[in-house]
Enzyme design. Structure first.
Site, PDB file in Angstrom:
ATOM      1  N   ARG A 114      24.106 -35.812  16.047  1.00  0.00           N
ATOM      2  CA  ARG A 114      23.917 -34.356  15.881  1.00  0.00           C
ATOM      3  C   ARG A 114      24.492 -33.627  17.075  1.00  0.00           C
ATOM      4  O   ARG A 114      24.543 -34.170  18.180  1.00  0.00           O
ATOM      5  CB  ARG A 114      22.446 -34.021  15.693  1.00  0.00           C
ATOM      6  CG  ARG A 114      21.524 -34.367  16.848  1.00  0.00           C
ATOM      7  CD  ARG A 114      21.498 -33.334  17.941  1.00  0.00           C
ATOM      8  NE  ARG A 114      20.384 -33.515  18.872  1.00  0.00           N
ATOM      9  CZ  ARG A 114      20.379 -33.100  20.107  1.00  0.00           C
ATOM     10  NH1 ARG A 114      21.459 -32.524  20.625  1.00  0.00           N
ATOM     11  NH2 ARG A 114      19.334 -33.274  20.886  1.00  0.00           N
TER      12      ARG A 114
ATOM     13  N   GLU B  59      15.399 -25.173  17.495  1.00  0.00           N
ATOM     14  CA  GLU B  59      15.578 -25.040  18.954  1.00  0.00           C
ATOM     15  C   GLU B  59      16.897 -24.346  19.294  1.00  0.00           C
ATOM     16  O   GLU B  59      16.992 -23.566  20.241  1.00  0.00           O
ATOM     17  CB  GLU B  59      15.496 -26.411  19.620  1.00  0.00           C
ATOM     18  CG  GLU B  59      15.712 -26.363  21.115  1.00  0.00           C
ATOM     19  CD  GLU B  59      15.485 -27.708  21.779  1.00  0.00           C
ATOM     20  OE1 GLU B  59      14.587 -28.456  21.340  1.00  0.00           O
ATOM     21  OE2 GLU B  59      16.215 -28.019  22.734  1.00  0.00           O
TER      22      GLU B  59
ATOM     23  N   ARG C  45      21.848 -26.973  14.355  1.00  0.00           N
ATOM     24  CA  ARG C  45      21.881 -28.394  14.686  1.00  0.00           C
ATOM     25  C   ARG C  45      22.680 -29.016  13.546  1.00  0.00           C
ATOM     26  O   ARG C  45      22.245 -28.981  12.382  1.00  0.00           O
ATOM     27  CB  ARG C  45      20.474 -28.993  14.738  1.00  0.00           C
ATOM     28  CG  ARG C  45      19.675 -28.594  15.988  1.00  0.00           C
ATOM     29  CD  ARG C  45      20.254 -29.279  17.218  1.00  0.00           C
ATOM     30  NE  ARG C  45      19.646 -28.859  18.458  1.00  0.00           N
ATOM     31  CZ  ARG C  45      18.681 -29.536  19.090  1.00  0.00           C
ATOM     32  NH1 ARG C  45      18.188 -30.646  18.573  1.00  0.00           N
ATOM     33  NH2 ARG C  45      18.218 -29.122  20.238  1.00  0.00           N
TER      34      ARG C  45
ATOM     35  N   CYS D 285      18.180 -25.698  25.633  1.00  0.00           N
ATOM     36  CA  CYS D 285      17.662 -26.642  26.628  1.00  0.00           C
ATOM     37  C   CYS D 285      18.825 -27.201  27.448  1.00  0.00           C
ATOM     38  O   CYS D 285      19.833 -27.624  26.873  1.00  0.00           O
ATOM     39  CB  CYS D 285      16.928 -27.778  25.914  1.00  0.00           C
ATOM     40  SG  CYS D 285      16.282 -29.029  27.039  1.00  0.00           S
TER      41      CYS D 285
ATOM     42  N   THR E 162      19.284 -29.924  28.785  1.00  0.00           N
ATOM     43  CA  THR E 162      19.604 -31.342  28.523  1.00  0.00           C
ATOM     44  C   THR E 162      20.660 -31.471  27.431  1.00  0.00           C
ATOM     45  O   THR E 162      21.255 -32.525  27.276  1.00  0.00           O
ATOM     46  CB  THR E 162      18.369 -32.151  28.081  1.00  0.00           C
ATOM     47  OG1 THR E 162      17.920 -31.661  26.811  1.00  0.00           O
ATOM     48  CG2 THR E 162      17.251 -32.073  29.090  1.00  0.00           C
TER      49      THR E 162
ATOM     50  N   ARG F  11      23.714 -35.736  20.453  1.00  0.00           N
ATOM     51  CA  ARG F  11      22.840 -36.908  20.580  1.00  0.00           C
ATOM     52  C   ARG F  11      23.226 -37.865  19.456  1.00  0.00           C
ATOM     53  O   ARG F  11      23.058 -37.561  18.275  1.00  0.00           O
ATOM     54  CB  ARG F  11      21.367 -36.509  20.472  1.00  0.00           C
ATOM     55  CG  ARG F  11      20.423 -37.635  20.904  1.00  0.00           C
ATOM     56  CD  ARG F  11      19.004 -37.140  21.064  1.00  0.00           C
ATOM     57  NE  ARG F  11      18.280 -37.119  19.824  1.00  0.00           N
ATOM     58  CZ  ARG F  11      17.616 -38.159  19.289  1.00  0.00           C
ATOM     59  NH1 ARG F  11      17.595 -39.324  19.910  1.00  0.00           N
ATOM     60  NH2 ARG F  11      16.969 -38.031  18.145  1.00  0.00           N
TER      61      ARG F  11
ATOM     62  N   ARG G 237      13.470 -43.175  22.107  1.00  0.00           N
ATOM     63  CA  ARG G 237      12.446 -42.312  21.499  1.00  0.00           C
ATOM     64  C   ARG G 237      11.724 -43.103  20.418  1.00  0.00           C
ATOM     65  O   ARG G 237      12.157 -44.190  20.033  1.00  0.00           O
ATOM     66  CB  ARG G 237      13.088 -41.063  20.863  1.00  0.00           C
ATOM     67  CG  ARG G 237      13.778 -40.162  21.868  1.00  0.00           C
ATOM     68  CD  ARG G 237      14.312 -38.882  21.243  1.00  0.00           C
ATOM     69  NE  ARG G 237      14.941 -38.043  22.262  1.00  0.00           N
ATOM     70  CZ  ARG G 237      15.388 -36.820  22.054  1.00  0.00           C
ATOM     71  NH1 ARG G 237      15.289 -36.264  20.853  1.00  0.00           N
ATOM     72  NH2 ARG G 237      15.940 -36.116  23.024  1.00  0.00           N
TER      73      ARG G 237
ATOM     74  N   GLU H 280      11.662 -37.260  19.216  1.00  0.00           N
ATOM     75  CA  GLU H 280      11.110 -36.922  20.522  1.00  0.00           C
ATOM     76  C   GLU H 280       9.590 -36.749  20.439  1.00  0.00           C
ATOM     77  O   GLU H 280       9.070 -36.184  19.476  1.00  0.00           O
ATOM     78  CB  GLU H 280      11.748 -35.616  20.980  1.00  0.00           C
ATOM     79  CG  GLU H 280      11.531 -35.355  22.442  1.00  0.00           C
ATOM     80  CD  GLU H 280      12.447 -34.259  22.958  1.00  0.00           C
ATOM     81  OE1 GLU H 280      12.754 -33.340  22.196  1.00  0.00           O
ATOM     82  OE2 GLU H 280      12.848 -34.357  24.122  1.00  0.00           O
TER      83      GLU H 280
HETATM   84  P1  ADP Z   1      17.058 -34.179  17.968  1.00  0.00           P
HETATM   85  O1  ADP Z   1      17.801 -35.251  17.324  1.00  0.00           O
HETATM   86  O2  ADP Z   1      17.461 -32.842  17.467  1.00  0.00           O
HETATM   87  O3  ADP Z   1      17.145 -34.308  19.457  1.00  0.00           O
HETATM   88  P2  ADP Z   1      14.399 -35.363  17.369  1.00  0.00           P
HETATM   89  O4  ADP Z   1      14.278 -36.387  18.447  1.00  0.00           O
HETATM   90  O5  ADP Z   1      13.183 -34.564  17.060  1.00  0.00           O
HETATM   91  O6  ADP Z   1      15.490 -34.251  17.641  1.00  0.00           O
HETATM   92  O7  ADP Z   1      14.864 -36.098  16.036  1.00  0.00           O
HETATM   93  C1  ADP Z   1      15.029 -35.385  14.851  1.00  0.00           C
HETATM   94  C2  ADP Z   1      14.864 -36.249  13.610  1.00  0.00           C
HETATM   95  O8  ADP Z   1      15.955 -37.134  13.493  1.00  0.00           O
HETATM   96  C3  ADP Z   1      13.604 -37.126  13.639  1.00  0.00           C
HETATM   97  O9  ADP Z   1      13.043 -37.148  12.345  1.00  0.00           O
HETATM   98  C4  ADP Z   1      14.162 -38.478  13.974  1.00  0.00           C
HETATM   99  O10 ADP Z   1      13.353 -39.550  13.525  1.00  0.00           O
HETATM  100  C5  ADP Z   1      15.476 -38.433  13.238  1.00  0.00           C
HETATM  101  N1  ADP Z   1      16.447 -39.421  13.695  1.00  0.00           N
HETATM  102  C6  ADP Z   1      16.986 -39.553  14.925  1.00  0.00           C
HETATM  103  N2  ADP Z   1      17.861 -40.574  14.966  1.00  0.00           N
HETATM  104  C7  ADP Z   1      17.874 -41.124  13.725  1.00  0.00           C
HETATM  105  C8  ADP Z   1      18.572 -42.200  13.124  1.00  0.00           C
HETATM  106  N3  ADP Z   1      19.458 -42.926  13.815  1.00  0.00           N
HETATM  107  N4  ADP Z   1      18.325 -42.465  11.817  1.00  0.00           N
HETATM  108  C9  ADP Z   1      17.456 -41.724  11.104  1.00  0.00           C
HETATM  109  N5  ADP Z   1      16.784 -40.695  11.614  1.00  0.00           N
HETATM  110  C10 ADP Z   1      16.983 -40.383  12.904  1.00  0.00           C
HETATM  111  C1  CIR Z   2      10.363 -31.097  27.891  1.00  0.00           C
HETATM  112  O1  CIR Z   2      10.656 -30.481  28.908  1.00  0.00           O
HETATM  113  O2  CIR Z   2       9.739 -32.155  27.893  1.00  0.00           O
HETATM  114  C2  CIR Z   2      10.782 -30.508  26.561  1.00  0.00           C
HETATM  115  N1  CIR Z   2      11.162 -29.152  26.773  1.00  0.00           N
HETATM  116  C3  CIR Z   2      11.927 -31.325  25.960  1.00  0.00           C
HETATM  117  C4  CIR Z   2      13.079 -31.601  26.891  1.00  0.00           C
HETATM  118  C5  CIR Z   2      14.252 -32.297  26.208  1.00  0.00           C
HETATM  119  N2  CIR Z   2      14.115 -33.711  26.234  1.00  0.00           N
HETATM  120  C6  CIR Z   2      15.036 -34.619  26.619  1.00  0.00           C
HETATM  121  O3  CIR Z   2      14.751 -35.533  27.360  1.00  0.00           O
HETATM  122  N3  CIR Z   2      16.278 -34.496  26.154  1.00  0.00           N
END
Ligand code: ADP
Ligand code: CIR
Length: 340
Positions: A110, A209, A213, A255, A257, A264, A293, A298
């Site tokens: 993403r 966020e 995305r 953010c 990060t 990611r 994660r 997250e």
């Molecule tokens: P972001 O990817 O935007 O940083 P999250 O960590 O909240 O945010 O993940 C968003 C969603 O994507 C969650 O439901 C997570 O389980 C899903 N996800 C992340 N990586 C994978 C993957 N490789 N396969 C399937 N789902 C995934």
């Molecule tokens: C935090 O500060 O914990 C949240 N605002 C999420 C920060 C993003 N997380 C990350 O490690 N990429």
């Protein structure tokens, strides 16, 4: 604001010194973003790992004495560095880390984007957020071929559909307390939604966020194919939308990060032996620049020894390098699992 009592080990607590606070406390961007706005999430959540959100593009310049050390700490990217992008799948040349499909369940890449000429989510008015939504949806509904799909506003979605989409990893969760305290959940669920193609291999979250995305995902471990689909989508969207971007910091995000590539790239990988020692797994992953994660993203736990493993760094590294790093790192984790 008065100088705050900073608790916990966040990057905010480390870098908001009395000197930095004094320097920034009376500053305000042209969209009205002040220091109190930037640090609100970290103050409300002392267990934050980072604790700050930018309210707009200008925040990164005006509040640089706070953002720059946080950015350097997280990404290893200093004031003298310039970010470079490379979204060319022909240059990826990444191995499939699990060609026999024994460990990796799915792959997702993403990127975050925000529209230029608007503040970011935490400083948008309700009216501006609706304009962002309609602008983005108009561009999405114009996409061709495998990227074609439909938009589903959150307020029209029934609870069962929403829960199923969240459980199946397609949709963002609701009520994140870090986003809540940052002001990113104001007027929820107004102007939020998800666009996806029929196969749910291409999806776009709207006004979570970040304003967009953009997601490419599918079962298996073919990072090359997932990346190529994402690159096609980004090229098509760049022709229809103008994104917030800086020469130095690349794509600009809520953010810090997520700056730079805003990318990611993650796999869901089952590592039952390494799961016996979570701290060791996290340390091993960190050696390859990877972040671990839980199964639902997250701030979630691992279920059935399935981990979400992704690139930690997003700035000062190209998209191609980030994805290649994940391919190599995941291959190394699988090798360690087989030896364990
Ligand atoms: P972001 O990817 O935007 O940083 P999250 O960590 O909240 O945010 O993940 C968003 C969603 O994507 C969650 O439901 C997570 O389980 C899903 N996800 C992340 N990586 C994978 C993957 N490789 N396969 C399937 N789902 C995934
Ligand atoms: C935090 O500060 O914990 C949240 N605002 C999420 C920060 C993003 N997380 C990350 O490690 N990429």
């Amino acid at each position: 604001m008065v100088y705050p009592e900073l608790q916990g080990g966040s990057l905010l607590a480390r870098h908001l010194t009395p000197e930095v606070w004094r320097l920034l406390n009376d500053k305000e961007t042209r969209y009205g973003v002040r220091l109190a706005h930037v640090v609100a999430s970290g103050l409300a959540n002392p267990d934050s790992s980072v604790g700050v959100y930018a309210g707009d593009e200008e925040s990164y310049a005006l509040f640089a004495p706070l953002f720059d050390p946080i950015i350097a700490d997280y990404h290893g990217f200093g004031p003298e560095n310039r970010h470079q992008s490379d979204l060319d799948p022909a240059r990826l040349n990444a191995p499939n880390p699990d060609p026999e499909g024994r460990y990796v369940l799915s792959t997702r890449i993403r990127v975050a984007r925000n529209l230029c000429c608007f503040p970011f989510g935490s400083a948008l008015t309700r009216r501006e957020r609706r304009i962002v939504e309609s602008t983005v949806v108009r561009a999405l509904e114009d996409l061709p071929g495998e990227l074609a799909g439909s938009y589903h506003p959150l307020y029209e979605m029934d609870e069962t559909t929403k829960e199923r989409l969240i459980r199946d990893h397609f949709l963002f969760k609701e009520g994140d307390r870090f986003l809540e305290a940052a002001g990113l959940n104001r007027d929820w669920p107004d102007a939020r939604g998800i666009f996806h193609n029929p196969g749910k291999t291409f999806l776009v979250w709207v006004n979570e966020e970040d304003q967009l995305r953009i997601i490419s995902m599918e079962p298996g471990s073919d990072l090359q194919r997932v990346f190529a689909r994402l690159a096609r989508a980004l090229a098509a969207l760049e022709r229809r939308l103008a994104f917030a971007h800086s020469e130095r910091l690349g794509y600009l995000t809520s953010c810090p990060t997520n700056l730079g590539t805003a990318m990611r790239a993650s796999v869901h990988v089952r590592l039952p032996r390494l799961a016996a020692d979570g701290a060791r797994l996290t340390a091993l992953a960190a050696e390859y620049g990877l972040q671990v994660r839980g199964t639902h993203g997250e701030h979630s736990a691992s279920e059935g020894a399935v981990y979400d493993v992704s690139n930690k760094r997003r700035l000062g590294i190209t998209e191609v390098e980030a994805v290649r790093g994940v391919a190599n790192g995941v291959a190394a984790l699988i090798a360690a699992e087989e030896r364990a």
